[in-house]
Every structure is written in C-alpha cells, then in structure tokens.
Design a protein around this motif. Structure first.
Motif, PDB file in Angstrom:
ATOM      1  N   GLY A 236      62.955  64.292  48.348  1.00  0.00           N
ATOM      2  CA  GLY A 236      61.816  64.111  48.238  1.00  0.00           C
ATOM      3  C   GLY A 236      61.238  62.658  48.515  1.00  0.00           C
ATOM      4  O   GLY A 236      60.343  62.173  48.775  1.00  0.00           O
ATOM      5  N   ILE A 237      62.467  61.769  48.736  1.00  0.00           N
ATOM      6  CA  ILE A 237      61.971  60.376  49.152  1.00  0.00           C
ATOM      7  C   ILE A 237      62.578  60.272  50.527  1.00  0.00           C
ATOM      8  O   ILE A 237      61.803  59.715  51.387  1.00  0.00           O
ATOM      9  N   ILE A 238      63.857  60.523  50.860  1.00  0.00           N
ATOM     10  CA  ILE A 238      64.353  60.407  52.164  1.00  0.00           C
ATOM     11  C   ILE A 238      63.838  61.050  53.216  1.00  0.00           C
ATOM     12  O   ILE A 238      63.573  60.553  54.480  1.00  0.00           O
ATOM     13  N   PHE A 239      63.623  62.364  53.073  1.00  0.00           N
ATOM     14  CA  PHE A 239      62.943  63.167  54.019  1.00  0.00           C
ATOM     15  C   PHE A 239      61.564  62.578  54.605  1.00  0.00           C
ATOM     16  O   PHE A 239      61.274  62.571  55.836  1.00  0.00           O
ATOM     17  N   PRO A 240      60.728  62.412  53.715  1.00  0.00           N
ATOM     18  CA  PRO A 240      59.293  62.112  54.169  1.00  0.00           C
ATOM     19  C   PRO A 240      59.524  60.684  54.780  1.00  0.00           C
ATOM     20  O   PRO A 240      58.885  60.275  55.848  1.00  0.00           O
ATOM     21  N   ILE A 241      60.252  59.673  54.339  1.00  0.00           N
ATOM     22  CA  ILE A 241      60.697  58.541  55.178  1.00  0.00           C
ATOM     23  C   ILE A 241      61.142  58.707  56.377  1.00  0.00           C
ATOM     24  O   ILE A 241      60.676  57.932  57.589  1.00  0.00           O
TER      25      ILE A 241
ATOM     26  N   ARG B 275      69.558  70.081  40.786  1.00  0.00           N
ATOM     27  CA  ARG B 275      70.083  68.939  40.424  1.00  0.00           C
ATOM     28  C   ARG B 275      68.683  67.840  40.955  1.00  0.00           C
ATOM     29  O   ARG B 275      68.341  67.996  41.799  1.00  0.00           O
ATOM     30  N   LEU B 276      68.372  67.149  39.689  1.00  0.00           N
ATOM     31  CA  LEU B 276      67.235  66.451  39.551  1.00  0.00           C
ATOM     32  C   LEU B 276      67.432  65.169  40.655  1.00  0.00           C
ATOM     33  O   LEU B 276      66.673  64.619  41.528  1.00  0.00           O
ATOM     34  N   PHE B 277      68.477  64.606  40.643  1.00  0.00           N
ATOM     35  CA  PHE B 277      68.804  63.450  41.560  1.00  0.00           C
ATOM     36  C   PHE B 277      68.835  63.758  43.209  1.00  0.00           C
ATOM     37  O   PHE B 277      68.255  63.245  43.832  1.00  0.00           O
ATOM     38  N   TYR B 278      69.253  65.036  43.333  1.00  0.00           N
ATOM     39  CA  TYR B 278      68.975  65.541  44.773  1.00  0.00           C
ATOM     40  C   TYR B 278      67.616  65.825  45.291  1.00  0.00           C
ATOM     41  O   TYR B 278      67.386  65.910  46.234  1.00  0.00           O
ATOM     42  N   LEU B 279      66.960  66.531  44.056  1.00  0.00           N
ATOM     43  CA  LEU B 279      65.618  66.862  44.542  1.00  0.00           C
ATOM     44  C   LEU B 279      64.652  65.482  44.790  1.00  0.00           C
ATOM     45  O   LEU B 279      63.864  65.345  45.779  1.00  0.00           O
TER      46      LEU B 279
ATOM     47  N   ILE C 298      54.093  65.703  51.940  1.00  0.00           N
ATOM     48  CA  ILE C 298      55.703  65.959  52.419  1.00  0.00           C
ATOM     49  C   ILE C 298      56.541  65.824  51.326  1.00  0.00           C
ATOM     50  O   ILE C 298      57.577  66.717  51.228  1.00  0.00           O
ATOM     51  N   SER C 299      56.661  65.097  50.643  1.00  0.00           N
ATOM     52  CA  SER C 299      57.544  64.474  49.582  1.00  0.00           C
ATOM     53  C   SER C 299      57.110  66.079  48.651  1.00  0.00           C
ATOM     54  O   SER C 299      58.199  66.359  48.023  1.00  0.00           O
ATOM     55  N   ALA C 300      56.227  66.306  48.137  1.00  0.00           N
ATOM     56  CA  ALA C 300      56.119  67.378  47.265  1.00  0.00           C
ATOM     57  C   ALA C 300      56.453  68.563  47.649  1.00  0.00           C
ATOM     58  O   ALA C 300      57.178  69.425  47.051  1.00  0.00           O
ATOM     59  N   LEU C 301      56.192  69.042  48.954  1.00  0.00           N
ATOM     60  CA  LEU C 301      56.588  70.069  49.494  1.00  0.00           C
ATOM     61  C   LEU C 301      58.194  70.301  49.611  1.00  0.00           C
ATOM     62  O   LEU C 301      58.816  71.261  49.330  1.00  0.00           O
TER      63      LEU C 301
ATOM     64  N   ILE D  20      60.323  68.797  47.777  1.00  0.00           N
ATOM     65  CA  ILE D  20      60.850  69.027  46.464  1.00  0.00           C
ATOM     66  C   ILE D  20      60.841  70.344  46.086  1.00  0.00           C
ATOM     67  O   ILE D  20      61.842  70.893  45.463  1.00  0.00           O
ATOM     68  N   PHE D  21      59.423  70.794  46.178  1.00  0.00           N
ATOM     69  CA  PHE D  21      59.282  72.209  45.540  1.00  0.00           C
ATOM     70  C   PHE D  21      60.175  73.116  46.383  1.00  0.00           C
ATOM     71  O   PHE D  21      60.754  74.277  45.721  1.00  0.00           O
ATOM     72  N   VAL D  22      60.295  73.207  47.656  1.00  0.00           N
ATOM     73  CA  VAL D  22      60.610  74.131  48.595  1.00  0.00           C
ATOM     74  C   VAL D  22      62.266  74.198  48.269  1.00  0.00           C
ATOM     75  O   VAL D  22      63.060  75.104  47.919  1.00  0.00           O
TER      76      VAL D  22
END
Length: 168
Positions: free
Chosen positions: A138-143, A130-134, A115-118, A120-122
């Motif tokens: 990648g951290i907040i959505f899966p949590i 922007r790396l910070f938002y990616l 879920i995290s990788a998906l 970020i990639f999408v």
C-alpha cells in the motif's frame, strides 16, 4: 462397442482454436491490435509543448505490454490447462467492486490515496493476510506509480489530499 467408440471421441482433444485459452487470448490480442493501430493516428505534439513523452507513446507501450503478456499467458495455459470453474470466486467480485470504489475515492478524495487503498484491498482479497506486506504494498506501489508518472512521463496527478501536500 459403441461405448468404447464414444470414450475415444471424448478423449480426443479439440483443435487449438476451439479451446477457451485460445479464444480469450485471441480476443484480447485482436482488440489490443486494433487499438494499437489506432494510436498511429494520434497527433504528434511539437517538442516545445511536450512535457514528457508523446501522447501516443504510452498507449503504444501499454498495448504492446498487454499483447506480450497475453502471449505468455497463452503459452503457459497450453502447458498447464485452465481449471474449469463452475462459479467465479468471491475474490473476483470483490476485485470488481474495488475498482468502483477506486473511481469514487480517486474523484472525491485523492488519486494517490485511491491507488494505495486499491492495492491493499486487492492484495487482501487475493490471499495476502500479513499486515506488514499489505502496508508495504500500500505504500511502495503507489510511490513507484507516482514516481513513474511524475518523473518519467512528466504527468501531474489530479489535485487531492496527498497530492496537494506534495505539489505545494
């Protein structure tokens, strides 16, 4: 004279049920309605065996959400018509590929990691650079997904690298 007549016909708008927005929305709503009707045939689990919500509740809520969002998108499409594309964008095909990769990663490594990788990639494919938002996505959505399924629905994630650490 005939040229003016052809031009008038070309400018005349089609009835709503011939437009692409309606066709796509109708198919989505029709399939969702059939699936929603099917969920009413699901068995009811006795409260003693039920860990979260009833098995038919989540699909019903999801299908109602899909129908509602489709109606909103159709309404917005009538206000701002879709742009006709000759060729689908590269990001579309990358998103489809990412779902295949998601299945492989979730089955072999970890569902939470997939879920995290998906996410970020999408996000990256659709324009977020922007790396910070990616990393935030990648951290907040899966949590959020994990908390929703674990606490509200009472469902456990399948075993994997990260979920084994949490469950043990």
């Amino acid at each position: 004279m005939s040229n003016v007549r052809k031009q008038k016909r070309a400018n005349k708008s089609l009835p709503f049920f011939f437009k692409d927005e309606f066709k796509v929305s109708f198919v989505i709503i029709f399939v969702s309605a059939i699936l929603l009707i099917t969920t009413f045939t699901f068995d009811i689990v006795p409260p003693i065996l039920n860990r979260g919500i009833q098995p038919a509740t989540f699909p019903k809520a999801l299908l109602i959400l899909i129908i509602t969002m489709t109606l909103i998108i159709y309404y917005l499409a009538t206000k701002n018509p879709w742009k006709v594309e000759k060729k689908l964008p590269k990001s579309f095909f990358l998103t489809l590929l990412s779902f295949v990769i998601f299945i492989v990663v979730s089955k072999t490594l970890d569902f939470f990691l997939a879920i995290s990788a998906l996410s970020i990639f999408v996000s990256y494919c659709w324009g977020e650079k922007r790396l910070f938002y990616l990393l935030l996505v990648g951290i907040i959505f899966p949590i959020i997904v994990f908390i929703f399924f674990e606490t509200i629905l009472g469902l456990r994630f399948p075993p994997g690298i990260i979920t084994n650490i949490y469950y043990s």
